[in-house]
Design a protein around this motif. Structure first.
Motif, short mmCIF file in Angstrom:
data_model
loop_
_atom_site.label_atom_id
_atom_site.label_comp_id
_atom_site.label_asym_id
_atom_site.label_seq_id
_atom_site.Cartn_x
_atom_site.Cartn_y
_atom_site.Cartn_z
N GLY A 93 50.80 39.90 35.00
CA GLY A 93 52.17 40.33 35.30
C GLY A 93 52.23 41.68 35.99
O GLY A 93 52.95 41.86 36.98
N VAL A 94 51.47 42.64 35.48
CA VAL A 94 51.47 43.98 36.08
C VAL A 94 50.83 43.95 37.47
O VAL A 94 51.30 44.61 38.39
CB VAL A 94 50.78 45.01 35.15
CG1 VAL A 94 50.60 46.35 35.84
CG2 VAL A 94 51.58 45.18 33.86
N SER A 95 49.77 43.16 37.63
CA SER A 95 49.13 43.06 38.95
C SER A 95 50.09 42.48 39.98
O SER A 95 50.19 42.99 41.10
CB SER A 95 47.88 42.18 38.87
OG SER A 95 46.92 42.78 38.05
N ALA A 96 50.79 41.42 39.61
CA ALA A 96 51.76 40.82 40.53
C ALA A 96 52.83 41.83 40.90
O ALA A 96 53.22 41.96 42.07
CB ALA A 96 52.38 39.56 39.91
N VAL A 150 50.68 34.14 44.51
CA VAL A 150 50.70 32.77 43.99
C VAL A 150 49.33 32.12 44.15
O VAL A 150 48.81 31.49 43.22
CB VAL A 150 51.80 31.93 44.68
CG1 VAL A 150 51.66 30.46 44.33
CG2 VAL A 150 53.17 32.44 44.30
N SER A 151 48.70 32.29 45.29
CA SER A 151 47.37 31.72 45.51
C SER A 151 46.34 32.29 44.56
O SER A 151 45.53 31.56 43.99
CB SER A 151 46.92 31.96 46.96
OG SER A 151 47.75 31.29 47.85
N GLY A 152 46.36 33.59 44.39
CA GLY A 152 45.40 34.24 43.50
C GLY A 152 45.56 33.81 42.06
O GLY A 152 44.58 33.50 41.37
N VAL A 153 46.79 33.76 41.59
CA VAL A 153 47.04 33.36 40.20
C VAL A 153 46.74 31.87 40.02
O VAL A 153 46.23 31.45 38.98
CB VAL A 153 48.48 33.72 39.78
CG1 VAL A 153 48.80 33.16 38.41
CG2 VAL A 153 48.66 35.23 39.79
N SER A 154 47.03 31.08 41.03
CA SER A 154 46.71 29.65 40.96
C SER A 154 45.20 29.44 40.86
O SER A 154 44.74 28.54 40.16
CB SER A 154 47.28 28.91 42.17
OG SER A 154 48.68 28.97 42.15
N PHE A 155 44.45 30.27 41.54
CA PHE A 155 42.99 30.21 41.44
C PHE A 155 42.54 30.52 40.02
O PHE A 155 41.67 29.84 39.46
CB PHE A 155 42.36 31.19 42.44
CG PHE A 155 40.86 31.21 42.41
CD1 PHE A 155 40.13 30.21 43.02
CD2 PHE A 155 40.19 32.23 41.76
CE1 PHE A 155 38.74 30.23 42.98
CE2 PHE A 155 38.81 32.26 41.73
CZ PHE A 155 38.08 31.25 42.34
N LEU A 156 43.14 31.54 39.41
CA LEU A 156 42.83 31.86 38.01
C LEU A 156 43.20 30.69 37.10
O LEU A 156 42.45 30.32 36.20
CB LEU A 156 43.62 33.09 37.55
CG LEU A 156 43.16 34.45 38.01
CD1 LEU A 156 44.14 35.52 37.54
CD2 LEU A 156 41.78 34.75 37.48
N GLY A 195 54.37 36.98 52.73
CA GLY A 195 52.93 36.75 52.75
C GLY A 195 52.26 37.30 51.50
O GLY A 195 51.34 36.69 50.96
N VAL A 196 52.73 38.45 51.05
CA VAL A 196 52.19 39.03 49.81
C VAL A 196 52.51 38.12 48.63
O VAL A 196 51.66 37.87 47.77
CB VAL A 196 52.75 40.45 49.58
CG1 VAL A 196 52.36 40.97 48.20
CG2 VAL A 196 52.24 41.39 50.66
N LEU A 197 53.73 37.60 48.58
CA LEU A 197 54.11 36.69 47.50
C LEU A 197 53.23 35.45 47.52
O LEU A 197 52.78 34.98 46.47
CB LEU A 197 55.58 36.30 47.61
CG LEU A 197 56.59 37.43 47.46
CD1 LEU A 197 58.00 36.90 47.62
CD2 LEU A 197 56.42 38.14 46.15
N ALA A 225 53.71 31.57 35.58
CA ALA A 225 55.03 32.03 35.13
C ALA A 225 55.02 33.55 34.94
O ALA A 225 55.96 34.25 35.34
CB ALA A 225 55.42 31.32 33.83
N THR A 226 53.96 34.05 34.34
CA THR A 226 53.84 35.49 34.12
C THR A 226 53.78 36.25 35.44
O THR A 226 54.38 37.32 35.58
CB THR A 226 52.59 35.79 33.26
OG1 THR A 226 52.73 35.10 32.01
CG2 THR A 226 52.43 37.26 33.00
N ALA A 227 53.08 35.71 36.41
CA ALA A 227 53.03 36.35 37.73
C ALA A 227 54.43 36.40 38.35
O ALA A 227 54.80 37.39 38.98
CB ALA A 227 52.07 35.61 38.65
N SER A 228 55.20 35.33 38.17
CA SER A 228 56.56 35.33 38.74
C SER A 228 57.43 36.39 38.07
O SER A 228 58.26 37.03 38.73
CB SER A 228 57.19 33.94 38.63
OG SER A 228 57.50 33.62 37.29
N VAL A 229 57.24 36.61 36.79
CA VAL A 229 57.97 37.68 36.09
C VAL A 229 57.55 39.03 36.67
O VAL A 229 58.39 39.91 36.93
CB VAL A 229 57.71 37.62 34.57
CG1 VAL A 229 58.21 38.88 33.87
CG2 VAL A 229 58.37 36.39 33.96
#
Length: 158
Positions: free
Chosen positions: A44-47, A80-86, A74-76, A111-115
């Motif tokens: 969440g903090v990284s996003a 999403v791509s990075g978190v999806s990889f995780l 593009g950053v968004l 979900a946490t990344a979106s927050v």
């Protein structure tokens, strides 16, 4: 000194992202899932930080040159791509055909990344509302699904 206060103001989104992401992570931690409190806070903090950094770059440098393109979307997409990889790393398939594990963990990380993204954009009401919806999905709905499955098993066994 003015720069210090401006950067401190940017930290607001990161702190709120840590709190809200921590709530989601705490729910996962209580259930002893692989991605718990620390993982969700980091996501969440990284996003949030990626969004704050992108927004800061756009604000500071967008007017300095027409040759440089700044794209928050593009950053968004990268978040999403990075978190999806995780999340993909958290998903396991049972070789005996018993099902898949880790889907809720992967979805929780996304979900946490979106927050975090919402907090980075200073959309705190939206981020809080989304967090409450995610927590409702993870806790009460999980119990309800368990009760329904248990009732179906009892019917089958009878």
């Amino acid at each position: 000194m003015e720069n210090f206060w401006a950067e401190l103001r940017l930290m607001e989104g990161l702190v709120i992202a840590a709190v809200l992401s921590g709530l989601i992570g705490w729910e996962r931690e209580r259930r002893r899932r692989s991605a718990g409190l620390r993982t969700h806070i980091l996501v969440g903090v990284s996003a949030s930080l990626f969004v704050v950094l992108a927004d800061t770059l756009i604000t500071q440098f967008a007017t300095s040159s027409d040759l440089v393109r700044f794209d928050l979307v593009g950053v968004l997409g990268a978040v999403v791509s990075g978190v999806s990889f995780l999340g993909a790393g958290a998903i396991f398939s049972d070789r005996r055909g018993g099902g898949t594990q880790g889907l809720t963990t992967a979805a929780g990380l996304l979900a946490t990344a979106s927050v975090g993204v919402a907090c980075g954009l200073h959309l705190y009401v939206l981020a809080t509302g989304a967090t409450l919806l995610f927590l409702f999905t993870l806790a009460p709905l999980s119990r309800l699904v368990g009760q329904v499955q248990h009732a179906e098993e009892e019917k089958r066994d009878a």
